[in-house]
Design a protein around this motif. Sequence first.
Motif, PDB file in Angstrom:
ATOM      1  N   UNK A 105      -1.550  -1.676 -57.833  1.00 54.29           N
ATOM      2  CA  UNK A 105      -0.852  -0.522 -57.278  1.00 54.29           C
ATOM      3  C   UNK A 105      -1.439   0.807 -57.768  1.00 54.29           C
ATOM      4  N   UNK A 106      -1.771   0.951 -59.057  1.00 55.65           N
ATOM      5  CA  UNK A 106      -2.405   2.198 -59.486  1.00 55.65           C
ATOM      6  C   UNK A 106      -3.732   2.464 -58.773  1.00 55.65           C
ATOM      7  N   UNK A 107      -4.487   1.420 -58.457  1.00 56.45           N
ATOM      8  CA  UNK A 107      -5.737   1.617 -57.725  1.00 56.45           C
ATOM      9  C   UNK A 107      -5.474   2.127 -56.309  1.00 56.45           C
ATOM     10  N   UNK A 108      -4.440   1.601 -55.676  1.00 58.96           N
ATOM     11  CA  UNK A 108      -4.084   2.075 -54.335  1.00 58.96           C
ATOM     12  C   UNK A 108      -3.683   3.544 -54.379  1.00 58.96           C
ATOM     13  N   UNK A 109      -2.915   3.903 -55.384  1.00 62.48           N
ATOM     14  CA  UNK A 109      -2.481   5.288 -55.526  1.00 62.48           C
ATOM     15  C   UNK A 109      -3.671   6.209 -55.774  1.00 62.48           C
ATOM     16  N   UNK A 110      -4.612   5.772 -56.587  1.00 62.82           N
ATOM     17  CA  UNK A 110      -5.815   6.577 -56.818  1.00 62.82           C
ATOM     18  C   UNK A 110      -6.610   6.768 -55.536  1.00 62.82           C
ATOM     19  N   UNK A 111      -6.611   5.749 -54.685  1.00 63.83           N
ATOM     20  CA  UNK A 111      -7.271   5.881 -53.398  1.00 63.83           C
ATOM     21  C   UNK A 111      -6.613   6.950 -52.547  1.00 63.83           C
ATOM     22  N   UNK A 112      -5.297   6.963 -52.542  1.00 70.98           N
ATOM     23  CA  UNK A 112      -4.576   7.983 -51.799  1.00 70.98           C
ATOM     24  C   UNK A 112      -4.839   9.359 -52.383  1.00 70.98           C
ATOM     25  N   UNK A 113      -4.932   9.431 -53.695  1.00 73.42           N
ATOM     26  CA  UNK A 113      -5.227  10.707 -54.348  1.00 73.42           C
ATOM     27  C   UNK A 113      -6.586  11.250 -53.900  1.00 73.42           C
ATOM     28  N   UNK A 161       7.481  -1.254 -54.782  1.00 74.12           N
ATOM     29  CA  UNK A 161       7.090  -0.660 -56.061  1.00 74.12           C
ATOM     30  C   UNK A 161       6.130   0.515 -55.913  1.00 74.12           C
ATOM     31  N   UNK A 162       5.401   0.576 -54.800  1.00 73.70           N
ATOM     32  CA  UNK A 162       4.424   1.665 -54.653  1.00 73.70           C
ATOM     33  C   UNK A 162       5.097   2.975 -54.259  1.00 73.70           C
TER      34      UNK A 162
END
Length: 219
Positions: A105-113, A161-162
């Motif tokens: 999930x943190x990797x997905x969020x970094x992608x969105x960032x 959770x995301x």
Amino acid sequence: MNSDPYAKRILCYGDSNTWGYDAEHDRRFGADIRWTGKLQMLLGQDFEIIEEGLNGRTTVVQHDRNSWKTGKTYLPPCLETHNPLDLVIFMLGTNDLAQKYDRTLPQVVLGMQELIEMTYKYAYTRAQKSVPVVIIPPPLIDDTQTSAAEKFPQGSQRSEDIRPLYKRLCEETHCLFLNINPPLVSGSFDGYHLDERSHAQLAQAVFDFILPLFTLPSV
């Protein structure tokens, strides 16, 4: 195209749920069913909705077959094609949650960032200012459906959770987080694509959220 030079221009950048994939009939919903089309009808001729949805699109992770389905690959030329803009709306992350990409999930969020940062770099308003960004979290996955369970193990929990992670990202990057309540749930046919009812729910939620923004001097 809206030929009114003063129309507010809103880019909607997403995956198959923005493209309008109808999982039950394996085809595309009509423009009058897709949430972007319904949003255009709700907003009227003072606005122009620019629909940029693509089946299989990820945020930044390399698509398993087509590199041009990686969100960050197409985003800069997309933004420069459609400039000037008044608002950019992202709804991405569902495909990143697929088992084949093995993303936390943190990797997905970094992608969105990364997509947010690219938008601040490449998009601009008529006044040459940064374009405001709205983030819509991925719809909740229903992994009680066999298709969703196979493609998105623990998809229901991960898509839930995301949501707070996307909200925190918006706070950190000065974006707007659209907290649809009750949360947008994928249609029941395959568990990860929106059905007609969900498209209508999303269009109304986006309309209610963004219309007041255009009464503010900053948008």
